[in-house]
Each structure stands twice: as C-alpha cells, then as structure tokens.
Write a protein that holds these residues in place. Structure first.
Motif, short mmCIF file in Angstrom:
data_model
loop_
_atom_site.label_atom_id
_atom_site.label_comp_id
_atom_site.label_asym_id
_atom_site.label_seq_id
_atom_site.Cartn_x
_atom_site.Cartn_y
_atom_site.Cartn_z
N ARG A 163 0.84 -1.20 0.00
CA ARG A 163 0.00 0.00 0.00
C ARG A 163 0.88 1.25 0.00
O ARG A 163 1.95 1.27 0.62
N LEU A 164 0.41 2.31 -0.65
CA LEU A 164 1.19 3.55 -0.79
C LEU A 164 1.00 4.43 0.44
O LEU A 164 -0.12 4.70 0.87
N LEU A 165 2.14 4.91 1.02
CA LEU A 165 2.13 5.78 2.19
C LEU A 165 2.92 7.05 1.89
O LEU A 165 3.89 7.02 1.13
N VAL A 166 2.48 8.15 2.53
CA VAL A 166 3.20 9.43 2.39
C VAL A 166 3.57 9.91 3.79
O VAL A 166 2.69 10.04 4.66
N LEU A 167 4.87 10.16 4.03
CA LEU A 167 5.38 10.55 5.35
C LEU A 167 5.81 12.02 5.31
O LEU A 167 6.66 12.41 4.50
N PHE A 168 5.21 12.82 6.20
CA PHE A 168 5.51 14.26 6.28
C PHE A 168 6.32 14.53 7.55
O PHE A 168 5.84 14.27 8.66
N SER A 169 7.53 15.05 7.38
CA SER A 169 8.41 15.34 8.52
C SER A 169 7.97 16.62 9.21
O SER A 169 7.49 17.57 8.57
N ASN A 170 8.13 16.62 10.55
CA ASN A 170 7.89 17.83 11.35
C ASN A 170 6.52 18.45 11.03
O ASN A 170 6.40 19.64 10.79
N THR A 171 5.51 17.63 11.04
CA THR A 171 4.16 18.06 10.69
C THR A 171 3.21 17.61 11.80
O THR A 171 3.17 16.42 12.15
N SER A 172 2.41 18.53 12.34
CA SER A 172 1.52 18.21 13.45
C SER A 172 0.12 17.87 12.94
O SER A 172 -0.21 18.03 11.75
N GLU A 173 -0.74 17.44 13.86
CA GLU A 173 -2.10 17.04 13.53
C GLU A 173 -2.91 18.19 12.93
O GLU A 173 -3.73 17.99 12.03
N LYS A 174 -2.63 19.40 13.40
CA LYS A 174 -3.41 20.55 12.92
C LYS A 174 -3.11 20.90 11.46
O LYS A 174 -3.85 21.64 10.82
N LYS A 197 -2.91 18.60 9.13
CA LYS A 197 -3.39 17.49 8.30
C LYS A 197 -4.35 17.96 7.21
O LYS A 197 -4.19 17.61 6.03
N GLN A 198 -5.35 18.75 7.58
CA GLN A 198 -6.37 19.13 6.61
C GLN A 198 -5.79 19.95 5.47
O GLN A 198 -6.13 19.75 4.30
N ASN A 199 -4.86 20.87 5.80
CA ASN A 199 -4.22 21.68 4.75
C ASN A 199 -3.44 20.80 3.78
O ASN A 199 -3.45 21.02 2.56
N ILE A 200 -2.79 19.78 4.32
CA ILE A 200 -2.00 18.89 3.46
C ILE A 200 -2.91 18.05 2.57
O ILE A 200 -2.66 17.88 1.37
N VAL A 201 -4.01 17.52 3.16
CA VAL A 201 -4.95 16.72 2.36
C VAL A 201 -5.54 17.55 1.24
O VAL A 201 -5.68 17.09 0.09
N ASN A 202 -5.88 18.81 1.53
CA ASN A 202 -6.42 19.70 0.49
C ASN A 202 -5.38 19.94 -0.60
O ASN A 202 -5.71 20.02 -1.79
N ARG A 203 -4.12 20.08 -0.19
CA ARG A 203 -3.07 20.35 -1.17
C ARG A 203 -2.82 19.14 -2.07
O ARG A 203 -2.47 19.28 -3.24
N LEU A 204 -3.02 17.94 -1.52
CA LEU A 204 -2.75 16.72 -2.30
C LEU A 204 -3.99 16.21 -3.05
O LEU A 204 -3.91 15.16 -3.71
N ALA A 205 -5.10 16.90 -2.94
CA ALA A 205 -6.37 16.39 -3.51
C ALA A 205 -6.21 16.00 -4.97
O ALA A 205 -5.63 16.73 -5.79
N HIS A 206 -6.73 14.77 -5.28
CA HIS A 206 -6.64 14.23 -6.64
C HIS A 206 -7.90 13.38 -6.88
O HIS A 206 -8.32 12.61 -5.99
N PRO A 207 -8.51 13.47 -8.05
CA PRO A 207 -9.78 12.74 -8.28
C PRO A 207 -9.66 11.23 -8.19
O PRO A 207 -10.64 10.53 -7.90
N LEU A 208 -8.45 10.69 -8.41
CA LEU A 208 -8.28 9.23 -8.41
C LEU A 208 -7.56 8.72 -7.16
O LEU A 208 -7.19 7.54 -7.09
N ILE A 209 -7.28 9.63 -6.19
CA ILE A 209 -6.54 9.21 -4.99
C ILE A 209 -7.27 9.75 -3.76
O ILE A 209 -7.59 10.94 -3.68
N ASP A 210 -7.50 8.86 -2.80
CA ASP A 210 -8.07 9.27 -1.52
C ASP A 210 -7.00 9.12 -0.44
O ASP A 210 -6.30 8.10 -0.38
N PHE A 211 -6.85 10.17 0.43
CA PHE A 211 -5.82 10.15 1.48
C PHE A 211 -6.49 10.05 2.85
O PHE A 211 -7.47 10.75 3.13
N SER A 212 -5.96 9.20 3.70
CA SER A 212 -6.46 9.05 5.07
C SER A 212 -5.28 8.89 6.01
O SER A 212 -4.23 8.35 5.63
N GLU A 213 -5.43 9.37 7.24
CA GLU A 213 -4.34 9.33 8.21
C GLU A 213 -4.16 7.93 8.76
O GLU A 213 -5.13 7.22 9.03
#
Length: 729
Positions: free
Chosen positions: A691-702, A704-720
């Motif tokens: 399974r594909l994973l994306v690791l963000f260094s020095n990134t807090s829980e708050k 998360k939403q900004n990152i998910v919005n930035r990575l938004a793609h019609p064929l990819i769903d991101f979950s923590e």
C-alpha cells in the motif's frame, strides 16, 4: 578575546591593559621599555621585550591568534623628532608598518592606532573637527599623519579593519614629562620637589585635557565595535594653564608660580571636537578635570617620585663613571708600562738583555693587549725614549738624521707596532662580530624557547582538560557509535542526542538546506516547545543562517542577540552545505572559544557520518526506489518511518503519515504527482502489503487538513494512519 597592546608598559598602554584585563580578556604586551616600566602592569599577562620594528615580532603572532591589536608604541617627544627625525620615523612609521603587515598576515580582526592632535598643526576653527586639513608643524606630527595613511591603505588592500584615534592632551597616573600634556606631570614633580611652577607666557593658553582612563575606555569600546576610520578622542573642553594651577593648589596646597617668556611655536588655543566618537562609539568622558587631577595627584604623592628620581640619577652617575674608567684604563696602563720600560732602559748603559730590546718587547706586549691605537702610542713613546737616550749619550739631532742604524731601529718599532696592533685589532673585531652573532642567536633561541614553553603549557593544559572533562574519549566514542548508520534520517536523529550530550546543550535543532540554499526545513530539535521554533527559515531573512552558509564556518552569537542561537555550524556534503545545527541555552561560562572548537569538532564528526550516509544512498539509489518512480521500497521506507517514530518519542518532533488509496492510476503517475507537492524532507513509500504511504516530517495534527487539500486528486483518496495502525505496518 586575545588582545595585543604594543607599548603596553607605558603611560596610556598600561591603563588600556588594565581595562581589557578587568573585562576578562587575555592581554599580551610588546614593549622595548624605552619609556615604559614593567611595574606599571601588575596583573598576570604575557610580555615581550621587543621593539615594534623587530622582525621577531612575527613569532609572537604565530603563537597566538590575536583578535585585536592596539598599537600605542611610539616615539612621543616632539623635541626628539626635530633633533633626530630618523629615530622618530623608525619607531612611528617603520614600527607601525611592521605591525600592520603582521596583523594582516595573521587575520587580526581589529587594529587600533594611536594618532595625535599634532597632525592638525595651527588651526583657526575651534573645536577642530576630524575633517580639518592636516598641517603638522613637526616631524612627530608628520609621522602620525603617515601612520593614518598606512592604516587606511591596509584596510583597503588587506581588509584589516582599522580605527585611528587622534588623542588630545592625555594626562593621569604613571605619566612621564614627555609630550605636551606632560605639563601636568611636570607640575606634579615640581610640587613634590618644592620647586615653583614654570609657566611660559601668561598662562591663559588653553589645551584640551583628557583623563587617561577615559582614553582606555574609548579604546576598549572601539575593539568591540564595527566602526572604522578617524576619530578625535578628547574632552572637547578648553582648560587654561592657570586653571590647572588653581585646581592643583586646591588639591595639594599652594605652590609658587613663575611666568616667563612664551616659547616660539606654541599654539595659544587647542580643542578637538569629540561629537563623532561620542555618537559612533556611544562613549563620553566620565572624569572632569577636577576629578582627574585629584586622582593624578594622589598617584604622584603615593609613589614618592623625588626619591625614585634621585636613585635613578645616582645610578646614571655610577654608570657614566664606569664607562669613563673603561675608556681611560688602556692609556693609564700604557703609561705605567712605559715608565717601567724607561726606568729599565735609562739605568743600564746597554739597553738590551742578550738579544732582547726592552722597548720592542714593550711595543709587542701593548699591541697584543690593546690593539693598534695603543700600539701606535707605544711606538711614539719608545721612539721618543730612544731619541732621548741617544741625546743623553752625546749625540745631536743632526747626526741622528745620518744614522742608518737609528732609522732602522725606528722602522722596526713602527713595523712591529703596526703589524701586531693591526693583527690584534682585526682579531678583536672578528671576536666582537662573532660575539654579537652569538648574542643575537642566543636572544633568538631564548625568545623562541619562551614561545615554545608557552605553547607547550597551553597544549598540556588543553590535553589535561580533554582527559579530565566529561567530553573525553568515552563520550566521543559513544557519539561515534551512535552515528554509525547509512540512513540520513537516523544520522539526523542521532545528531541531536550527540550534540546535546557532548556540549551539554539544553536546546539543539537541525535544519535541512534545500538544493538552491534559499530555504531551510526543520528536521529535529530538542529543548524547544512546538510553537517556539519555526519549521522553515528563509536564508535571506536570517543573518546567522546566511553567514553560516556563505562562510562555511561556525557562527557565534557574540552580541547575544535575542532570537538568535548561541552557536550555529554547517554540515557539508560534496563541498556544499547540506544542513545546519544550532544550539542555545548554554551557561555563560560555556560560551567560550574552547566550546566553540568542541562544537566544530562534534559537527565535523556528524558531517562525516552524514556524508557517508548520503554517498551510500547515491550509490544505491536504484535499489531504494520502485523502478522508474520516487517511491521507496518497503524495507527502506520502514527504516525511515522507524527513525521518525524514535525521534518523536525522544524529542517530540511531530510527523504525519497518510495512506493513499488509488483508483486505476499507475505508481509512476502517482510518484510524479506527489513529488511535485512534497518538500525535500517528505517521503513516499510502500508498506509490507504494497500500500502507498506518504510521510511528512515535522508536521503536526493541525496541519493534516491543509495537506490533504493540497494533495487532492480525483483518483486518490488520502487518510491518516494512526499510531495504533502503525503497529500493523
């Protein structure tokens, strides 16, 4: 800070040395003791008895990396400069150039030059500003102007920061009677010896007097400043000679005053404008003329100048007597020997004993003992004795002129006297030359031996500190073992612990530098609250960052600026800064040159480990990634993720892990899309189940939403991926 003071045993130099010592700096002194006295500096320091023009001065600079040079050594007598300008130029120009040249060669950070108000000469505009035309009226003033030009040119050519002070009339304790400000010390001497004050003119002529401790403080501030150029150093106050006398009478009792004719060339009024130095160095004179004269009078009274001068004069008289006796002694002994020879000759009819001529024997002995000068005198006396003997036998002068035996005997005397005298004289000259060479070599050997001994003591002390300190071999060995990893993330994580352990630093942070060296990303930190440390830095916005990257050297926050780490060091890979390490919160006593060197050694160790890891990654790049993508293989991604988890547990550095659920999209396309959205410190990888994973260094829980919005793609769903789910990965 290491400060070298030339002329440090003199009047002004000893007060400057006291000031730097009081501020906790290491003081070194060069002085030939022509006017200075060793007893003026009572604290522990290193002194060298040398002239500033001596080539051996370079050995001192080789042994010590001086931060600043305060050049006060000079020939200060205007009268001497007029009577012997060569001596004046040798000390004030040649000596200065030697110091400038050596300072530039050994990268001294600041050079302070003592100039003089004598550079101005006659001026009508008062107070005199720095911009006034220089028109010196004595060779002393000319040499000081020349010195200023040399300082300015050395700053232009060799980037040696120089600051030049034009002193007004400096006075205070330890002053002798040289120079124009010596009028105060002369008055002190005259009062102690109960002699009247002598005033040339009516006493209404004014001068700008400044107390010596105010001068020392200004020089101290200039060393810690970034200013360069020429500054008047004065009180900016006109004080007449009569005012000086009135103040002295109030302090130490009334003394007789005698007024005499004004001296030719004396300036009526002189005062220097000090507004520039007050503004640029944030300095102002602290002592009024009354306070300064009171402290000066107390010093002169305590030291009983009259008794010291009397002892000095007696010593000089005895020295002159010994020198005179040495000069007369050969003549006296020659005459005594001649009297003995004359007695032997005149009391015997036959003046030879066997085949020995007493006079010839006398000439030979005198020539051997004293050389050609006394041999010639012996020849003259022996010839006179021979003539007297011939005349006493009944001969006359005319008959002697026809006597070939008489002339032959005289010729023998002359020949023996000249040959023996010249030979002995030449031998004595050679012996003297060899003696001078031996003395010079002995002095050089003694000098180098003292330098070697001093360096050896420093080395032994440093070795002792390394062996006995907590940052010794055991800890360094542990640090080396901790950095043994071929994964950069593990090296960065271990580096925080290594720096914290070796330097006892409460706060440590590591930033990764982007390829363009314009931004920095936080990788790891300890001792900071989450919101107290920026996650990214723009290089151009922070002087300590740009300085570290541009110079490639350890940056020390010597000014203790708020919001700036105490020390910052670069980490290199392939001759390029890859990351920086910063520490803060050290105790003040640990903010020293020793700890700066320890920090540099530690970061060099980390850089070596990091470079090895990066080189390994570059060499095995094809084995780390899924073919034709930037997606890390499961085993590589797992190791990086484990390192992030350990860093979080130890230092609470946050991270964010997202799972990407893909719909009919190839790994290559996903890799290209995500790579453009991620930072240099973020990673894409596969878990053990593909399974594909994306690791963000020095990134807090708050975040998360900004990152998910930035990575938004019609064929990819991101979950923590939560901490509990990580156990299954």
């Amino acid at each position: 800070m290491k400060v070298l003071i030339t002329g440090g045993y003199g009047f002004i130099g000893s007060h400057v040395a006291d000031r730097f010592h009081q501020e906790g700096h290491e003081v070194f002194i060069i002085d030939n003791l022509s006017t200075g006295r060793k007893e003026n500096v009572k604290f522990k320091h290193k002194g060298y008895i040398l002239s500033v023009e001596d080539p051996k001065c370079v050995e001192i600079f080789k042994s010590h990396q001086f931060d600043a040079v305060v050049h006060l050594a000079a020939q200060v007598s205007v009268a001497t400069s007029v009577s012997n300008p060569i001596i004046d130029a040798k000390s004030n120009v040649v000596g200065l150039v030697n110091m400038l040249n050596i300072s530039a060669m050994h990268r001294v950070k600041r050079f302070i030059y003592a100039s003089s108000a004598a550079v101005y000469g006659y001026q009508t505009e008062l107070p005199i500003p720095e911009e006034a035309n220089c028109n010196p009226i004595s060779p002393y003033g000319i040499s000081k102007v020349t010195g200023e030009l040399y300082c300015q040119k050395w700053q232009e050519l060799y980037y040696l920061p120089t600051i030049m002070f034009r002193f007004s009339n400096v006075y205070g304790p330890r002053q002798n009677s040289l120079g124009e400000a010596g009028v105060i010390s002369i008055f002190m001497d005259r009062f102690i010896s109960q002699q009247p004050y002598i005033v040339y003119g009516d006493g209404e002529q004014t001068r700008d007097f400044i107390y010596v401790e105010d001068v020392a403080y200004a020089i101290y501030r200039s060393v810690n400043s970034s200013q360069t150029g020429i500054y008047n150093l004065s009180s900016n106050e006109q004080i007449s000679i009569n005012q000086i006398i009135n103040i002295l009478n109030e302090i130490q009792g009334t003394n007789e005053v005698k007024y005499t004719h004004k001296r030719t060339g004396d300036i009526d009024n002189s005062v220097l404008d000090n507004r520039k130095v007050m503004r640029d160095l944030d300095w102002s004179p602290l002592y009024t003329i009354q306070e300064g004269l009171r402290k000066t009078a107390e010093h002169f009274m305590e030291n009983r100048v009259r008794r010291k001068k009397k002892k000095k004069n007696e010593s000089v008289t005895r020295k002159k007597a010994r020198q005179t006796f040495r000069k007369v002694q050969p003549f006296v002994e020659n005459i005594v020997a001649f009297v003995l020879v004359a007695w032997l000759t005149l009391h015997f009819l036959n003046n030879t004993y066997g085949i020995v001529d007493v006079r010839l024997f006398y000439i030979t002995i005198i020539g051997i003992l004293y050389g050609s000068r006394q041999a010639v005198l012996a020849v003259f006396l022996s010839s006179a004795l021979l003539i007297y003997q011939k005349l006493s036998e009944g001969r006359d002068i005319v008959s002697l002129t026809y006597d070939t035996n008489f002339f032959f005997q005289i010729a023998i005397y002359i020949f023996v006297g000249l040959v023996v005298g010249y030979t002995i004289e030449r031998k004595n000259v050679l012996i003297k030359q060899h003696g001078l060479e031996v003395n010079e070599l002995s002095e050089r050997y003694a000098f180098l031996e003292s330098v070697y001994t001093e360096v050896r003591e420093v080395k032994d002390e440093l070795q002792s500190r390394i062996l006995n300190a907590g940052d010794s071999y055991g800890k360094i060995y542990s640090a080396t073992k901790e950095l043994e990893s071929l994964e950069p993330e593990r090296v960065f994580g271990s580096a925080v612990n290594v720096v914290k352990s070796i330097l006892q630093a409460p706060k440590v942070m590591i930033y990764m530098v982007n390829p363009n060296q314009t931004y920095l990303r936080l990788l790891a930190s300890t001792g900071y609250h989450t919101n107290d440390i920026p996650k990214s830095l723009k290089v151009s916005d922070h002087e300590f960052v740009s300085s570290t990257i541009q110079t490639g050297k350890v940056y020390a926050n010597k000014k203790l600026e708020q919001g700036v780490p105490l020390m910052v060091a670069p980490l290199f890979h392939n001759d390029k800064v890859t990351a920086i390490i910063a520490i803060d919160g050290l105790p003040f006593e640990n903010f020293s040159l020793y700890h700066q060197n320890l920090f540099r050694i530690t970061t060099d160790l980390i850089a070596s480990a990091l470079s090895k890891a990066l080189s390994y990654i570059e060499a095995t790049e094809s084995k780390r990634y899924v073919e034709n993508t930037m997606i890390l293989k499961p085993e590589v991604f797992s190791e990086i993720l484990t390192s992030k988890m350990q860093t979080y547990e130890q230092y609470q550095v946050p991270y964010l892990l997202l799972r990407a659920d893909m719909k009919n999209i190839a790994n290559r396309d996903v890799s290209e899309y995500l790579s453009s959205k991620l930072r240099e410190t973020d990673y894409i990888g596969l878990d053990s189940e593909g399974r594909l994973l994306v690791l963000f260094s020095n990134t807090s829980e708050k975040d998360k939403q900004n990152i998910v919005n930035r990575l938004a793609h019609p064929l990819i769903d991101f979950s923590e991926v939560t901490k509990e789910q990580l156990v299954c990965i």
